[in-house]
Scaffold this motif. Structure first.
Motif, short mmCIF file in Angstrom:
data_model
loop_
_atom_site.label_atom_id
_atom_site.label_comp_id
_atom_site.label_asym_id
_atom_site.label_seq_id
_atom_site.Cartn_x
_atom_site.Cartn_y
_atom_site.Cartn_z
N LYS A 43 -5.66 -3.50 6.80
CA LYS A 43 -6.08 -2.36 7.62
C LYS A 43 -5.34 -1.07 7.27
N VAL A 44 -4.34 -1.15 6.38
CA VAL A 44 -3.51 0.02 6.09
C VAL A 44 -4.25 1.03 5.23
N ALA A 45 -4.82 0.56 4.12
CA ALA A 45 -5.56 1.45 3.22
C ALA A 45 -6.91 1.81 3.81
N VAL B 223 0.82 -1.21 0.00
CA VAL B 223 0.00 0.00 0.00
C VAL B 223 0.85 1.26 0.00
N GLY B 224 1.82 1.36 0.91
CA GLY B 224 2.62 2.57 1.04
C GLY B 224 3.36 2.95 -0.22
N PRO B 225 4.22 2.06 -0.76
CA PRO B 225 4.95 2.37 -1.99
C PRO B 225 4.04 2.63 -3.18
N TYR B 226 2.94 1.89 -3.26
CA TYR B 226 2.01 2.09 -4.38
C TYR B 226 1.40 3.49 -4.33
N LEU B 227 0.95 3.90 -3.14
CA LEU B 227 0.34 5.22 -2.99
C LEU B 227 1.35 6.33 -3.26
#
Length: 246
Positions: A193-195, A124-128
């Protein structure tokens, strides 16, 4: 008597079902280092197996980085214990289908399965970070929600089985099934739960659905379903608070 034995043997050969062939992902050049992009290698393997009439693609211990792939009829993916399909953080590694973007896609496919004790994991983090940069620079319209891929997306498929897999950190809906019949989801842990508002399973206009032994912990709804779906059975599908997911 001898001729009778030969005739019986031939008859039994025709009655015996052919065993589906099994293939190791490494034979197609897939690398489990978590860095090498395996999208084209995995897709080539799936296409090859489908053209041969079907079979199983085995992934063993390691982290297999991949972008969007298309699952074909009569193909099973088995993630053995210690195997991870790691979603690419690069937007351009995904292809859009009729239901949006996804890591593993299937449309109008029959007899497809994803089984085993392995993991399908988003980033999620790198993609965003990359997606926000593309929008900021004007390469993509400012409509972020449209570009958030699911981990699985099946549309108008039949005989679908997803069993035993651990799903984590999807940028959007973890699993989406539209117009999918004879669907069996079992033995899964879904942790996303991150996104923001990451739903576990979304079901739309699907029939003969069997849900069993699912533990779902997400930032959004565990299971989203409407009156268009038809369930055969629902057993032990729970949220972290012990309440039913559906």
């Amino acid at each position: 008597m001898k001729n009778l034995i030969i005739i019986l043997f031939i008859h039994l050969c025709f009655l015996s079902p052919l065993k589906a062939l099994e293939y190791n992902a490494s034979l197609f050049g897939c690398v489990s280092d978590g860095v090498t992009n395996n999208t084209s290698s995995i897709q080539y393997a799936i296409n090859f197996i489908a053209e041969k009439g079907g079979g199983k693609l085995n992934f063993y211990v390691g982290r297999y980085l991949t972008g969007g792939i298309q699952l074909k009829s009569n193909v099973t993916i088995e993630l053995h214990e210690g195997a991870v399909l790691l979603a690419s953080p690069n937007f351009y590694d995904y292809l859009k289908n009729s239901s949006g973007y996804a890591l593993i896609n299937a449309e109008k496919a029959e007899n497809v399965s994803i089984i085993g004790k392995g993991v399908i994991q988003g980033q999620v983090g790198p993609y965003l970070t990359q997606l926000n940069d593309l929008i900021l620079k004007g390469y993509l319209p400012d409509n972020k929600e449209v570009y958030m891929p699911s981990l699985l997306s099946f549309t108008n498929c039949t005989q679908v089985k997803v069993d035993g897999i651990f799903f984590s950190n999807s940028p959007a809906v973890v699993q989406k099934y539209v117009g999918t019949n004879d669907l069996e989801l079992s033995g899964q842990i879904i942790n996303s739960k991150v996104a923001k508002d990451s739903k576990g399973i979304v079901l739309i206009n699907s029939k003969s659905i069997k849900l069993k032994n699912l533990f779902i912990e997400t930032s959004g709804r565990g299971i989203e379903s409407d009156n268009s779906n038809q369930f055969s059975s629902v057993e032990k599908c729970i949220l972290p608070n012990g309440k039913p997911a559906l």
